[in-house]
Design a protein around this motif. Structure first.
Motif, PDB file in Angstrom:
ATOM      1  N   VAL A 134      53.104 -62.173 -89.477  1.00  0.00           N
ATOM      2  CA  VAL A 134      54.489 -62.224 -88.989  1.00  0.00           C
ATOM      3  C   VAL A 134      55.390 -61.387 -89.889  1.00  0.00           C
ATOM      4  O   VAL A 134      56.251 -60.646 -89.413  1.00  0.00           O
ATOM      5  CB  VAL A 134      54.983 -63.683 -88.890  1.00  0.00           C
ATOM      6  CG1 VAL A 134      56.488 -63.748 -88.714  1.00  0.00           C
ATOM      7  CG2 VAL A 134      54.292 -64.389 -87.746  1.00  0.00           C
ATOM      8  N   ALA A 135      55.191 -61.456 -91.202  1.00  0.00           N
ATOM      9  CA  ALA A 135      55.986 -60.641 -92.126  1.00  0.00           C
ATOM     10  C   ALA A 135      55.695 -59.159 -91.920  1.00  0.00           C
ATOM     11  O   ALA A 135      56.605 -58.321 -91.974  1.00  0.00           O
ATOM     12  CB  ALA A 135      55.688 -61.043 -93.563  1.00  0.00           C
ATOM     13  N   GLN A 190      57.404 -58.070 -88.723  1.00  0.00           N
ATOM     14  CA  GLN A 190      58.848 -58.007 -88.940  1.00  0.00           C
ATOM     15  C   GLN A 190      59.225 -56.741 -89.701  1.00  0.00           C
ATOM     16  O   GLN A 190      60.198 -56.080 -89.354  1.00  0.00           O
ATOM     17  CB  GLN A 190      59.312 -59.235 -89.712  1.00  0.00           C
ATOM     18  CG  GLN A 190      60.803 -59.238 -89.970  1.00  0.00           C
ATOM     19  CD  GLN A 190      61.235 -60.424 -90.809  1.00  0.00           C
ATOM     20  OE1 GLN A 190      60.400 -61.185 -91.286  1.00  0.00           O
ATOM     21  NE2 GLN A 190      62.512 -60.581 -90.986  1.00  0.00           N
ATOM     22  N   ASP A 191      58.449 -56.380 -90.701  1.00  0.00           N
ATOM     23  CA  ASP A 191      58.722 -55.164 -91.459  1.00  0.00           C
ATOM     24  C   ASP A 191      58.574 -53.928 -90.575  1.00  0.00           C
ATOM     25  O   ASP A 191      59.389 -53.001 -90.648  1.00  0.00           O
ATOM     26  CB  ASP A 191      57.781 -55.074 -92.655  1.00  0.00           C
ATOM     27  CG  ASP A 191      58.127 -53.918 -93.560  1.00  0.00           C
ATOM     28  OD1 ASP A 191      59.310 -53.811 -93.956  1.00  0.00           O
ATOM     29  OD2 ASP A 191      57.222 -53.119 -93.869  1.00  0.00           O
ATOM     30  N   VAL A 206      61.670 -53.760 -88.281  1.00  0.00           N
ATOM     31  CA  VAL A 206      62.893 -53.347 -88.974  1.00  0.00           C
ATOM     32  C   VAL A 206      62.883 -51.841 -89.235  1.00  0.00           C
ATOM     33  O   VAL A 206      63.904 -51.179 -89.173  1.00  0.00           O
ATOM     34  CB  VAL A 206      63.042 -54.134 -90.293  1.00  0.00           C
ATOM     35  CG1 VAL A 206      64.087 -53.521 -91.197  1.00  0.00           C
ATOM     36  CG2 VAL A 206      63.400 -55.568 -90.003  1.00  0.00           C
TER      37      VAL A 206
END
Length: 66
Positions: A35-36, A39-40, A43
């Motif tokens: 998930v991280a 997300q990165d 972005v």
């Protein structure tokens, strides 16, 4: 001696508690990692990289300039 009628029970060792929970801990850590990562990637996508509301826009612009 009992304290308010409760018997003394041994405290379970952390190994005894973690042993049945290892699949959940492994799945949770894998989920948080991916998930991280997603997300990165989101972005830093070109659509949102230049958005003024993006809190990482300045870092993305600095890394793109190099």
């Amino acid at each position: 001696m009992s304290f308010f009628g409760y018997r003394k029970w041994p405290t379970p060792a952390s190994f005894c508690v973690l042993r049945p929970l290892w699949p959940f801990l492994a799945a949770g850590s894998i989920t948080i990692y991916y998930v991280a990562k997603i997300q990165d990637m989101a972005v830093r996508s070109p659509e949102y990289a230049k958005d003024p509301k993006n809190p990482h826009a300045s870092q993305i612009a600095n890394s793109a300039a190099h």
